[in-house]
Design a protein around this motif. Structure first.
Motif, PDB file in Angstrom:
ATOM      1  N   VAL A 100      73.159  16.919 -51.092  1.00 17.33           N
ATOM      2  CA  VAL A 100      72.523  15.513 -51.339  1.00 17.33           C
ATOM      3  C   VAL A 100      73.533  15.004 -52.439  1.00 17.33           C
ATOM      4  O   VAL A 100      73.880  15.434 -53.724  1.00 17.33           O
ATOM      5  N   TYR A 101      74.129  13.682 -51.933  1.00 18.47           N
ATOM      6  CA  TYR A 101      75.218  13.043 -52.970  1.00 18.47           C
ATOM      7  C   TYR A 101      74.558  12.281 -54.187  1.00 18.47           C
ATOM      8  O   TYR A 101      73.184  12.142 -54.069  1.00 18.47           O
ATOM      9  N   ASP A 102      75.305  12.496 -55.324  1.00 16.96           N
ATOM     10  CA  ASP A 102      74.628  11.846 -56.669  1.00 16.96           C
ATOM     11  C   ASP A 102      74.427  10.227 -56.295  1.00 16.96           C
ATOM     12  O   ASP A 102      73.239  10.065 -56.457  1.00 16.96           O
ATOM     13  N   VAL A 140      64.235   5.442 -47.392  1.00 18.06           N
ATOM     14  CA  VAL A 140      63.974   5.832 -48.678  1.00 18.06           C
ATOM     15  C   VAL A 140      62.640   6.584 -48.802  1.00 18.06           C
ATOM     16  O   VAL A 140      61.685   6.269 -48.355  1.00 18.06           O
ATOM     17  N   ASP A 172      62.346  11.435 -53.022  1.00 17.85           N
ATOM     18  CA  ASP A 172      63.293  12.305 -53.480  1.00 17.85           C
ATOM     19  C   ASP A 172      64.588  11.746 -53.420  1.00 17.85           C
ATOM     20  O   ASP A 172      65.531  12.149 -54.194  1.00 17.85           O
ATOM     21  N   GLN A 173      64.930  11.083 -52.355  1.00 17.48           N
ATOM     22  CA  GLN A 173      66.291  10.566 -52.077  1.00 17.48           C
ATOM     23  C   GLN A 173      66.503   9.528 -51.001  1.00 17.48           C
ATOM     24  O   GLN A 173      65.117   9.134 -50.654  1.00 17.48           O
ATOM     25  N   ASP A 188      67.750   8.467 -47.392  1.00 19.99           N
ATOM     26  CA  ASP A 188      68.378   9.206 -46.072  1.00 19.99           C
ATOM     27  C   ASP A 188      69.342   8.206 -45.356  1.00 19.99           C
ATOM     28  O   ASP A 188      68.819   6.971 -44.927  1.00 19.99           O
ATOM     29  N   HIS A 190      72.749  12.028 -47.381  1.00 21.38           N
ATOM     30  CA  HIS A 190      71.586  12.138 -48.412  1.00 21.38           C
ATOM     31  C   HIS A 190      71.936  11.786 -49.948  1.00 21.38           C
ATOM     32  O   HIS A 190      73.125  12.291 -50.176  1.00 21.38           O
ATOM     33  N   ALA A 191      71.448  10.924 -50.531  1.00 29.28           N
ATOM     34  CA  ALA A 191      71.828  10.479 -51.847  1.00 29.28           C
ATOM     35  C   ALA A 191      70.782  10.516 -52.800  1.00 29.28           C
ATOM     36  O   ALA A 191      69.547   9.981 -52.488  1.00 29.28           O
ATOM     37  N   LYS A 192      70.910  10.715 -54.038  1.00 27.28           N
ATOM     38  CA  LYS A 192      69.664  10.227 -54.948  1.00 27.28           C
ATOM     39  C   LYS A 192      69.657   8.882 -55.273  1.00 27.28           C
ATOM     40  O   LYS A 192      68.696   8.309 -55.567  1.00 27.28           O
ATOM     41  N   GLN A 193      70.888   8.220 -55.141  1.00 30.80           N
ATOM     42  CA  GLN A 193      70.825   6.585 -55.289  1.00 30.80           C
ATOM     43  C   GLN A 193      71.861   6.005 -54.383  1.00 30.80           C
ATOM     44  O   GLN A 193      72.820   6.850 -54.052  1.00 30.80           O
ATOM     45  N   ARG A 246      66.146   3.689 -56.249  1.00 30.81           N
ATOM     46  CA  ARG A 246      66.909   4.492 -55.843  1.00 30.81           C
ATOM     47  C   ARG A 246      68.096   3.558 -55.198  1.00 30.81           C
ATOM     48  O   ARG A 246      69.136   3.986 -54.833  1.00 30.81           O
TER      49      ARG A 246
END
Length: 414
Positions: free
Chosen positions: A4-6, A230, A233-234, A236, A245-248, A371
């Motif tokens: 999961v990327y930042d 969205v 949690d993340q 996609d 996958h990323a947090k933002q 996000r």
């Protein structure tokens, strides 16, 4: 479980590259992605201007009186191809409403605030990451043919004065020739804005900043983001080469941004100002400053050791084939305006400027999820507003209060 990327920055034009670089400098770990590569779309071929004095929106009071001409003059400064007229009608209605005096004045105020911030942010970016050899501080001449055309521009210069923009008004061909020799003497008046800068080449500038980003450990990946969703949690992302996958995420995909935004339920009236130019690797003209021919809708700028002639606005979307007669028309005008100029073996180009009806970009979080952050819709001012947009987008991502009021640029304003 996959990584999961930042934060993933979508779009590696000048806005996306600047945003990824700013995030990296603040200790974040962004992944920058683009379907073609660094500056492979509009950011590679623009006029190279940091046009900080430009605060007027495209939608000016009374502009819709000119609309019939846009349809019948395909080579004019602003045109709408008949094949696209019905499709663009909803956008045109918003554009017309934005030209009303109440919204017009608000748009100027917001643009002036953003431009001031972007000018300051550019100096910070240049000091930290830039190469001064890639920047020309030679100002801009905005040219007028005759006193009537000049007098019609008076309100523009009054607004610039009210917002503290520095300029000199020139009222003779002799005064103009002291800055730029060789012009046709029909150009009798001009405004010179010293706070207007240029890069030697917008492609080289963007690639330089991207190199700084990668040199700091930033990651770049060539892939096409086809869809996104969205959850709690993340975010996609489905790319043409697999899942991400990323947090933002930050969407900086220029004229294609609204297609991604629509997948999470955000709809934007984003249209495309198709701009044309011709670049000459060599020119007999010693161009001293950026030239803007106001009533003709085009500009001339130095690109490396050559010359770029281009501009105009064609509201024609993303799918119609280019009409390179527009580029040829601008070159013919340049030859008339500079008698004796030699221009040979030019390379024609068309780019897609992302345009919203109020001429203001979207910079801010999605109304549906924080996000997702948007940074697109800068029209003619993508390069100009790149450093400032990057700072604001990074502020939002890092939960820091931006230096300016971002309400006029909110994603929810439509």
């Amino acid at each position: 479980m996959s990584e999961v990327y930042d934060i993933v920055v979508i779009g590696a034009g000048i806005i996306g590259v600047s945003t990824a670089l700013e995030l990296k400098a603040r200790g974040r770990n962004p992944l920058l992605v683009d379907r073609k590569g660094i500056a492979k779309e509009t950011s590679c071929g623009n006029a190279g201007a940091f046009a900080f004095p430009a605060i007027d929106p495209l939608a000016t009071p009374g502009i819709m009186k000119k609309a019939p001409k846009w349809l019948v003059d395909p080579l004019g400064p602003l045109s709408v191809p008949p094949a696209y007229a019905l499709q663009i009608m909803p956008w045109m209605l918003r554009f017309w409403r934005s030209s009303w005096r109440d919204r017009y004045e608000d748009a100027i105020s917001a643009q002036a605030s953003l431009q001031q911030h972007c000018s300051e942010a550019f100096e910070r970016q240049l000091d930290r990451f830039g190469d001064p050899a890639l920047i020309r501080r030679e100002g801009q001449l905005e040219l007028y043919q005759g006193v009537a055309e000049f007098n019609a521009s008076a309100s523009k210069w009054q607004r610039r004065a009210a917002y503290g923009i520095n300029f000199d008004l020139l009222k003779s061909a002799n005064e103009i020739s002291e800055i730029q020799p060789g012009l046709n003497e029909t150009f009798t008046h001009a405004g010179f804005t010293p706070g207007w800068y240029n890069t030697t080449d917008p492609l080289n500038w963007t690639e330089h900043l991207a190199g700084m980003f990668v040199g700091m450990g930033g990651q770049f990946r060539t892939c096409n983001i086809q869809s996104l969703s969205v959850n709690a949690d993340q975010v996609d992302l489905i790319a043409d080469d697999g899942m991400l996958h990323a947090k933002q995420i930050v969407i900086c995909a220029g004229a294609w941004s609204h297609h991604l935004a629509r997948q999470i339920g955000d709809r934007f009236p984003l249209e495309t100002e198709r701009g044309y130019n011709t670049t000459f690797a060599q020119s007999s003209l010693d161009l001293k400053t950026h030239l803007t021919f106001s009533s003709h809708g085009f500009a001339m700028s130095k690109i490396n050791d050559g010359l770029r002639v281009g501009g105009a606005v064609e509201l024609g979307g993303l799918k119609l084939p280019p009409n390179f007669k527009r580029a040829r028309t601008l070159v013919q005008k340049a030859k008339r305006f500079f008698p004796g100029i030699e221009l040979k073996d030019g390379t024609q180009w068309m780019g897609y400027r992302p345009s919203l009806p109020d001429s203001l970009p979207v910079i801010g979080p999605s109304g549906r999820s924080d996000r997702v952050i948007y940074a697109f819709g800068h029209g003619h001012l993508g390069l100009t507003q790149s450093a400032g947009t990057a700072e604001v987008a990074a502020d939002i991502s890092c939960h820091t209060a931006p230096a300016i009021n971002i309400a006029p640029f909110a994603a929810t304003r439509f």
